[in-house]
Scaffold this motif. Structure first.
Motif, PDB file in Angstrom:
ATOM      1  N   ASP A 159       8.549  -1.324   4.734  1.00 32.44           N
ATOM      2  CA  ASP A 159       8.720  -2.501   6.041  1.00 32.44           C
ATOM      3  C   ASP A 159       6.891  -3.102   5.650  1.00 32.44           C
ATOM      4  O   ASP A 159       7.327  -3.429   6.795  1.00 32.44           O
ATOM      5  CB  ASP A 159       9.364  -1.940   7.384  1.00 32.44           C
ATOM      6  CG  ASP A 159      10.810  -1.505   7.548  1.00 32.44           C
ATOM      7  OD1 ASP A 159      11.888  -1.914   6.068  1.00 32.44           O
ATOM      8  OD2 ASP A 159      10.940  -0.613   7.522  1.00 32.44           O
ATOM      9  N   ILE A 160       6.982  -3.217   5.029  1.00 33.64           N
ATOM     10  CA  ILE A 160       5.196  -3.931   4.937  1.00 33.64           C
ATOM     11  C   ILE A 160       5.255  -5.429   5.779  1.00 33.64           C
ATOM     12  O   ILE A 160       4.737  -5.382   6.209  1.00 33.64           O
ATOM     13  CB  ILE A 160       4.694  -4.298   3.954  1.00 33.64           C
ATOM     14  CG1 ILE A 160       4.437  -2.116   4.018  1.00 33.64           C
ATOM     15  CG2 ILE A 160       3.742  -4.615   3.286  1.00 33.64           C
ATOM     16  CD1 ILE A 160       3.956  -2.299   1.634  1.00 33.64           C
ATOM     17  N   ARG A 161       6.275  -6.075   5.219  1.00 34.78           N
ATOM     18  CA  ARG A 161       6.506  -7.548   5.738  1.00 34.78           C
ATOM     19  C   ARG A 161       6.859  -7.638   7.311  1.00 34.78           C
ATOM     20  O   ARG A 161       6.251  -8.802   7.785  1.00 34.78           O
ATOM     21  CB  ARG A 161       6.859  -8.393   4.392  1.00 34.78           C
ATOM     22  CG  ARG A 161       7.111  -8.073   3.597  1.00 34.78           C
ATOM     23  CD  ARG A 161       5.933  -9.011   3.538  1.00 34.78           C
ATOM     24  NE  ARG A 161       5.088  -9.650   1.991  1.00 34.78           N
ATOM     25  CZ  ARG A 161       4.281 -10.077   1.400  1.00 34.78           C
ATOM     26  NH1 ARG A 161       3.969 -10.518   2.803  1.00 34.78           N
ATOM     27  NH2 ARG A 161       3.566 -10.129   0.243  1.00 34.78           N
ATOM     28  N   GLU A 162       7.652  -6.931   7.791  1.00 30.65           N
ATOM     29  CA  GLU A 162       8.188  -6.295   9.279  1.00 30.65           C
ATOM     30  C   GLU A 162       6.893  -6.553  10.028  1.00 30.65           C
ATOM     31  O   GLU A 162       6.807  -6.826  10.864  1.00 30.65           O
ATOM     32  CB  GLU A 162       9.175  -5.789   9.312  1.00 30.65           C
ATOM     33  CG  GLU A 162       9.158  -5.328  11.216  1.00 30.65           C
ATOM     34  CD  GLU A 162       9.777  -4.099  10.958  1.00 30.65           C
ATOM     35  OE1 GLU A 162      10.696  -4.245  11.945  1.00 30.65           O
ATOM     36  OE2 GLU A 162      10.855  -3.821  10.357  1.00 30.65           O
ATOM     37  N   VAL A 163       5.536  -5.409   9.307  1.00 30.51           N
ATOM     38  CA  VAL A 163       4.042  -4.667  10.124  1.00 30.51           C
ATOM     39  C   VAL A 163       3.721  -5.825  10.390  1.00 30.51           C
ATOM     40  O   VAL A 163       2.947  -6.760  11.313  1.00 30.51           O
ATOM     41  CB  VAL A 163       3.723  -3.535   9.095  1.00 30.51           C
ATOM     42  CG1 VAL A 163       2.678  -3.336   9.654  1.00 30.51           C
ATOM     43  CG2 VAL A 163       4.805  -2.271   9.554  1.00 30.51           C
ATOM     44  N   SER A 214      -2.311   0.665   2.987  1.00 26.67           N
ATOM     45  CA  SER A 214      -2.305   0.447   2.169  1.00 26.67           C
ATOM     46  C   SER A 214      -2.815  -0.741   1.493  1.00 26.67           C
ATOM     47  O   SER A 214      -2.804  -1.957   2.210  1.00 26.67           O
ATOM     48  CB  SER A 214      -1.087   0.596   1.431  1.00 26.67           C
ATOM     49  OG  SER A 214      -0.161  -0.381   1.791  1.00 26.67           O
ATOM     50  N   ARG A 215      -3.249  -0.733   0.314  1.00 29.21           N
ATOM     51  CA  ARG A 215      -3.865  -2.426  -0.438  1.00 29.21           C
ATOM     52  C   ARG A 215      -2.523  -3.405   0.214  1.00 29.21           C
ATOM     53  O   ARG A 215      -3.059  -4.502  -0.121  1.00 29.21           O
ATOM     54  CB  ARG A 215      -4.698  -2.345  -1.229  1.00 29.21           C
ATOM     55  CG  ARG A 215      -4.949  -4.069  -2.742  1.00 29.21           C
ATOM     56  CD  ARG A 215      -6.064  -4.061  -1.553  1.00 29.21           C
ATOM     57  NE  ARG A 215      -7.251  -2.742  -1.764  1.00 29.21           N
ATOM     58  CZ  ARG A 215      -8.086  -2.223  -2.547  1.00 29.21           C
ATOM     59  NH1 ARG A 215      -8.246  -3.086  -3.679  1.00 29.21           N
ATOM     60  NH2 ARG A 215      -8.533  -1.062  -2.558  1.00 29.21           N
ATOM     61  N   LEU A 216      -1.538  -2.742  -0.275  1.00 29.40           N
ATOM     62  CA  LEU A 216      -0.034  -3.937   0.405  1.00 29.40           C
ATOM     63  C   LEU A 216      -0.142  -4.460   1.165  1.00 29.40           C
ATOM     64  O   LEU A 216       0.139  -5.287   1.144  1.00 29.40           O
ATOM     65  CB  LEU A 216       0.726  -2.858  -0.678  1.00 29.40           C
ATOM     66  CG  LEU A 216       2.113  -4.606  -0.715  1.00 29.40           C
ATOM     67  CD1 LEU A 216       2.048  -5.411  -2.076  1.00 29.40           C
ATOM     68  CD2 LEU A 216       3.303  -3.360  -1.610  1.00 29.40           C
ATOM     69  N   LEU A 217      -0.617  -3.612   2.422  1.00 29.52           N
ATOM     70  CA  LEU A 217      -0.193  -3.744   3.743  1.00 29.52           C
ATOM     71  C   LEU A 217      -1.026  -4.732   3.956  1.00 29.52           C
ATOM     72  O   LEU A 217      -1.226  -5.822   4.771  1.00 29.52           O
ATOM     73  CB  LEU A 217      -0.392  -2.710   4.341  1.00 29.52           C
ATOM     74  CG  LEU A 217       0.273  -3.049   6.007  1.00 29.52           C
ATOM     75  CD1 LEU A 217       1.203  -3.444   5.992  1.00 29.52           C
ATOM     76  CD2 LEU A 217       0.395  -1.552   6.393  1.00 29.52           C
ATOM     77  N   ALA A 218      -2.385  -4.323   2.730  1.00 28.08           N
ATOM     78  CA  ALA A 218      -3.758  -5.443   3.881  1.00 28.08           C
ATOM     79  C   ALA A 218      -3.637  -6.552   3.497  1.00 28.08           C
ATOM     80  O   ALA A 218      -4.002  -7.790   4.648  1.00 28.08           O
ATOM     81  CB  ALA A 218      -5.125  -4.412   3.530  1.00 28.08           C
ATOM     82  N   GLU A 219      -3.563  -6.404   2.628  1.00 25.14           N
ATOM     83  CA  GLU A 219      -3.195  -8.012   1.779  1.00 25.14           C
ATOM     84  C   GLU A 219      -1.662  -8.680   2.431  1.00 25.14           C
ATOM     85  O   GLU A 219      -1.797  -9.943   2.861  1.00 25.14           O
ATOM     86  CB  GLU A 219      -2.464  -8.284   0.261  1.00 25.14           C
ATOM     87  CG  GLU A 219      -3.563  -7.593  -0.811  1.00 25.14           C
ATOM     88  CD  GLU A 219      -4.943  -8.358  -0.509  1.00 25.14           C
ATOM     89  OE1 GLU A 219      -4.768  -9.775  -0.554  1.00 25.14           O
ATOM     90  OE2 GLU A 219      -5.908  -8.185  -0.507  1.00 25.14           O
TER      91      GLU A 219
END
Length: 304
Positions: A96-100, A118-123
């Motif tokens: 749920d990266i976008r939700e975060v 994660s790198r994806l979450l950081a972006e």
């Protein structure tokens, strides 16, 4: 037996593992006491009621460190001198990266400490919030203001204990004085030798800083009811600002991350030095991780 045996954690690291589950022992002992009084008869009632009461007292003693409220700490403060900080183990298996990222944007923090980021979450966080993300080791640290310095204690990897290094940033406070935010992700309390080493590494790092203006946050994988963690807290020389905020588990790491009905461990913590007064601390919502986030607001004090 577990509630009373946990008291042996004062001298034995293996028994100290029982202290982490103090809320479980307290709740089950209260249920046992109620059942003994309502169901049993004659000598069994008084025997099991007495044993349950002893367990209740022992578990309460373990949790007494959080049952005592610190005076004059939670108060209103000038918004221009406050700092909102979130610490959240985002979990490497979080889908749920976008939700975060959207939740972080809605909370609008000044600082975000992300163990297992994660790198994806950081972006995603950069895109949603405009925060600057320092992708250090051990924990990512996102800040609204540009840091004066960003560092990782790479040498800590070669010391005894867990392999996680320590990340920190230096920011400018409301009065222009720099302060430091340290992000950590400690290993499990077993084996005890590694856990003690983690605490010593953190203490060694804090010894190089102005503790009065330092903030330490992250996933410590250890509850404040542990006698080992109490010793570590004393060595840190900072005041822990969370109070019995149960943050794990939201879901279990096994069985494909199955949802768990309620958290029972308090293992995410936030510490701060004397330059900071606590305005508020709360637990955040579930967001795909096995941890709940902690959201705190601190007020800057003038410390000579």
């Amino acid at each position: 037996m577990a509630a009373v045996g946990a008291q042996g954690g004062r001298w034995n690291d293996r028994l100290d593992l029982l202290t982490h589950f103090a809320p479980v022992w307290l709740a089950s002992s209260l249920v046992s006491l109620l059942l003994a009084v309502l169901v049993l008869r004659r000598w069994r009632r008084w025997t099991f009621a007495a044993l349950s009461l002893i367990a209740v007292i022992s578990a309460t003693m373990l949790m007494a460190v959080d049952l005592r409220r610190l005076p004059d700490r939670y108060a209103a403060a000038d918004p221009a001198r406050t700092l909102k900080i979130i610490t959240f183990n985002a979990w490497t298996r979080n889908r749920d990266i976008r939700e975060v990222a959207r939740w972080v944007a809605a909370e609008n923090p000044d600082i975000l400490v992300l163990p297992e980021g994660s790198r994806l979450l950081a972006e995603a966080i950069r895109a949603e919030t405009g925060l600057r993300v320092f992708e250090g080791s051990g924990a990512f640290i996102a800040t609204r203001d540009k840091p004066l310095d960003e560092r990782v204690a790479w040498d800590a990897r070669f010391l005894a204990g867990g392999p996680t290094a320590l990340s920190w940033v230096v920011l400018r406070g409301p009065d222009g004085t720099p302060f430091t935010v340290v992000g950590v992700h400690c290993g499990w309390p077993i084996p005890a030798r590694a856990a003690w080493a983690d605490a010593q590494k953190i203490t060694a790092l804090l010894n190089t800083m102005d503790r009065s203006r330092t903030i330490l946050a992250g996933d410590f994988n250890s509850t404040q009811w542990s006698f080992r963690q109490r010793a570590a807290d004393a060595a840190f020389g900072l005041e822990r600002r969370d109070r019995a905020h149960l943050t794990w588990p939201v879901r279990l790491p096994m069985f494909h991350g199955i949802r768990f009905p309620w958290p029972f461990l308090s293992i995410d913590h936030l510490y701060a030095g004397g330059a900071w007064r606590t305005v508020s601390v709360k637990r955040g919502p579930e967001m795909g991780s096995d941890h709940y986030p902690l959201v705190a607001t601190l007020a800057w004090l003038d410390v000579p």
